[in-house]
Design an enzyme around this catalytic site. Structure first.
Site, PDB file in Angstrom:
ATOM      1  N   ASN A   1      -4.011   7.841   6.665  1.00  0.00           N
ATOM      2  CA  ASN A   1      -4.099   7.516   5.243  1.00  0.00           C
ATOM      3  C   ASN A   1      -5.163   8.408   4.624  1.00  0.00           C
ATOM      4  O   ASN A   1      -6.277   8.505   5.146  1.00  0.00           O
ATOM      5  CB  ASN A   1      -4.482   6.040   5.045  1.00  0.00           C
TER       6      ASN A   1
ATOM      7  N   ARG B   1       0.810  -1.213   0.000  1.00  0.00           N
ATOM      8  CA  ARG B   1       0.000   0.000   0.000  1.00  0.00           C
ATOM      9  C   ARG B   1       0.848   1.270   0.000  1.00  0.00           C
ATOM     10  O   ARG B   1       0.337   2.368  -0.229  1.00  0.00           O
ATOM     11  CB  ARG B   1      -0.924   0.004   1.228  1.00  0.00           C
TER      12      ARG B   1
ATOM     13  N   LYS C   1      -0.368  -0.146  -4.587  1.00  0.00           N
ATOM     14  CA  LYS C   1      -1.370  -1.029  -5.178  1.00  0.00           C
ATOM     15  C   LYS C   1      -2.787  -0.506  -5.023  1.00  0.00           C
ATOM     16  O   LYS C   1      -3.552  -0.447  -5.975  1.00  0.00           O
ATOM     17  CB  LYS C   1      -1.278  -2.429  -4.580  1.00  0.00           C
TER      18      LYS C   1
ATOM     19  N   GLU D   1      -2.860  -3.000 -21.778  1.00  0.00           N
ATOM     20  CA  GLU D   1      -2.476  -3.635 -20.511  1.00  0.00           C
ATOM     21  C   GLU D   1      -1.002  -4.026 -20.522  1.00  0.00           C
ATOM     22  O   GLU D   1      -0.285  -3.831 -19.531  1.00  0.00           O
ATOM     23  CB  GLU D   1      -3.355  -4.866 -20.255  1.00  0.00           C
TER      24      GLU D   1
ATOM     25  N   GLU E   1       4.979   0.005 -15.549  1.00  0.00           N
ATOM     26  CA  GLU E   1       4.955  -0.173 -14.092  1.00  0.00           C
ATOM     27  C   GLU E   1       6.197  -0.893 -13.576  1.00  0.00           C
ATOM     28  O   GLU E   1       6.796  -0.476 -12.584  1.00  0.00           O
ATOM     29  CB  GLU E   1       3.719  -0.990 -13.690  1.00  0.00           C
TER      30      GLU E   1
END
Length: 587
Positions: free
Chosen positions: A100, A27, A582, A463, A470
């Site tokens: 967060n 995260r 993510k 994709e 990425e």
């Protein structure tokens, strides 16, 4: 985008917090910190880097106390520095906070607090929470939480530890979950933060505050009214979070697709019927998602039109404000999100609900906000996905799309856990990895890659380009092959690399013509196809399929592998790409 965790119980807090942060590091992984309470004092240790690195340097696991909070950060306000790492304290060091989200009015609050004599030690928006709690501390913990939350504008979930040993959390538009253990409580942004200790969870709603004092836990809203929530048993298998024999989560999750694409077909019949009934009854259908999930939306649009004769519009979730303007009471919004917490997707859902539309969710996390707010939802059933780049969740989404469309197609498409694409996925994974690894090593000096595809192959080109960006930090661009002569052909020259998605289907001959045009300009072509051609400089073989609709779920896997091995060749960490996280829970 950050991970937050709090614990109060009968065990040493620090080792639990550090272990939990490792599990949630996907995260955010710019910096990490822990605060523990012991004998009336709050001790903070924090620094930049990954959890393992910071813990090695600061020995966070040795911090004393059975109460504490922890955080891993994905930077939004302020650079990646030790001072900007969480937890944050206020002037008296009697409160520590992890957060967060984004506090939109932090500048105004910070200015007021500074005028009142408060001294800030970071550039973050988060630090204002600690100072506000300190301002209202004389009114008691409960009241200070309520007053602080009412002053904040934006999206947030935070957990705080106070000088009396109380821990508390509050949320608005960011996830926050209570873990109920036999000997204590957790407050976390993700069930993975406590799943190894308890599978009992309470999912907080917007405007909820949870306060844990001693052995007691109470939940109330921002006005102090009691709130009741059921305890939910979380059903994920713990073993799936481990990398096992693989060097990286990403490689494990690519290989998991041998099983996960079949798991997507194993749906609760009642939930599947409900989902399909709502979809087929809609007067208009919109499909939304972000990143990889948007590429699934593009595939679903084509599958619905071709096999079920259902017209749908696709909208990037970040463009929902204008893109969903046509929604009304007869509309259905199909929303894709692996985590079910993607901020732009949830905003799309809010827009749809406000306009009277029904919402269908496709998620991986069945306890997520999207799942809980949808009129009906289905799960891709791929298990926890830790690698930041989506792999098995994407093919799970595609497998589920095939099964939904098969239900709606009156026999025009046949899918299920024994569909031919399941076997084909296994064959590609078993046969292609070593050749693709060598290919990636030969490509490590390449800086620009173009991926071409027609029809259903175009979303896979997008994709594949996303995966290369990425993981390998390569400029990659997905191009609709039919548009080659309308601009992209100008970029084709010697040393240009093109990947052509070209199985033998209705698009094959036109795409072969594109390959000849590309080669004539001196560029190199890698063909992903079930048929070899002399126009390919390199060929990645995929199995032939009798149903051409299934090619996307098969041809994407070599692209995932290529991105992974190219990342390794370029000395990049495929599990934790730079600047990314993510679960994108902020806009």
């Amino acid at each position: 985008m950050c991970s937050i965790i709090g614990y109060r119980g009968k065990q040493a807090a620090a080792p639990i917090l550090v272990d939990s942060l490792k599990r949630m590091e996907y995260r955010g992984y710019d910096s990490v910190g822990v605060a523990t309470f012991n004998s009336g004092n709050i001790l903070v240790r924090k620094g930049t880097g990954r959890v393992v690195e910071v813990n090695k340097n600061l020995n966070m696991t040795a911090m004393s106390g059975m109460i504490g909070i922890g955080h891993t950060r994905w930077a939004t306000h302020g650079g990646v520095t030790n001072s900007n790492a969480h937890p944050h304290s206020a002037c008296k060091n009697n409160i520590a906070v992890v957060h967060n989200g984004i506090i939109e009015n932090y500048k105004e609050l910070k200015e007021e607090l500074t005028k009142a004599g408060h001294i800030f030690s970071s550039e973050t928006d988060s630090e204002v929470i600690a100072h506000l709690l300190e301002v209202h501390a004389d009114k008691g913990v409960r009241k200070s939480l309520m007053m602080t939350c009412k002053m904040l504008k934006g999206t947030y979930a935070f957990v705080a530890v106070f000088q009396d040993g109380t821990i508390a959390g509050a949320r608005y538009e960011e996830p926050l979950i209570i873990g109920v253990a036999n000997d204590g409580y957790f407050i976390s942004s993700d069930v993975l933060g406590f799943l190894q200790y308890t599978d009992k969870a309470i999912f907080l709603d917007n405007y909820d505050v949870a306060l844990i004092d001693g052995n007691n836990m109470e939940i109330f809203d921002f006005d102090g009214n009691p709130v009741a929530h059921p305890i939910t048993q979380v059903a994920w298998e713990l073993g799936e979070v481990d990398k096992g024999k693989y060097a990286h989560y990403t490689l494990k999750e690519i290989n998991d697709q041998r099983v996960s694409v079949a798991n997507a077909a194993r749906q609760n019949e009642v939930m599947m019927k409900r989902f399909c009934d709502v979809l087929s009854d809609a007067q208009s259908v919109y499909i939304t998602g972000s990143g990889t999930s948007y590429h699934s939306a593009l595939i679903m649009k084509q599958m619905l039109a071709r096999y079920a004769k259902i017209r749908a519009e696709t909208v990037m979730s970040s463009e929902a404000r204008d893109g969903l303007i046509g929604l009304d009471e007869g509309s259905v919004l199909v929303a894709f999100s692996q985590s079910g917490e993607t901020a732009d997707v949830l905003e799309s859902v809010k827009i749809a609900k406000k306009q009277g539309s029904r919402v269908l969710g496709i998620v991986n996390v069945t306890t997520s906000s999207l799942a809980r707010t949808s009129d009906a939802f289905l799960a891709v059933n791929c298990g926890p996905e830790i690698g930041v780049a989506a792999t098995k969740s994407f093919t799970g989404q595609l497998a589920l799309i095939y099964n939904i469309v098969a239900r709606l197609s009156d026999g025009n498409l046949v899918a299920g856990e024994k569909a031919e694409f399941v076997t084909a996925v296994n064959k590609v994974i078993a046969s292609s990895q070593s050749a693709i690894e060598k290919m990636a090593d030969d490509m490590k000096e390449v800086n620009d890659i173009y991926l071409l595809g027609r029809s259903v192959h175009y979303p896979i080109a997008l994709e594949g380009a996303l995966k290369l960006k990425e993981l390998a930090y390569v400029h990659a661009e997905g191009v609709a092959a039919g548009e080659l002569k309308h601009g992209p052909l100008a970029l084709m020259e010697k040393n240009t690399l093109v990947i052509l998605l070209n199985p033998v289907d209705g698009t094959y001959n036109d795409s072969i013509s594109n390959a000849h045009e590309i080669r004539a300009r001196g560029a190199s072509v890698i063909g992903i196809s079930d048929k070899r051609s002399e126009v390919y400089d390199l060929w990645i073989e995929i199995p032939h399929l009798s149903e051409e609709a299934f090619y996307p779920i098969v041809e994407v896997i070599p692209l995932q592998m290529l991105a992974y091995y190219l990342a390794l060749a370029k000395n990049a960490d495929p599990d934790y790409p730079r600047n990314l996280a993510k679960s994108v829970t902020v806009k």
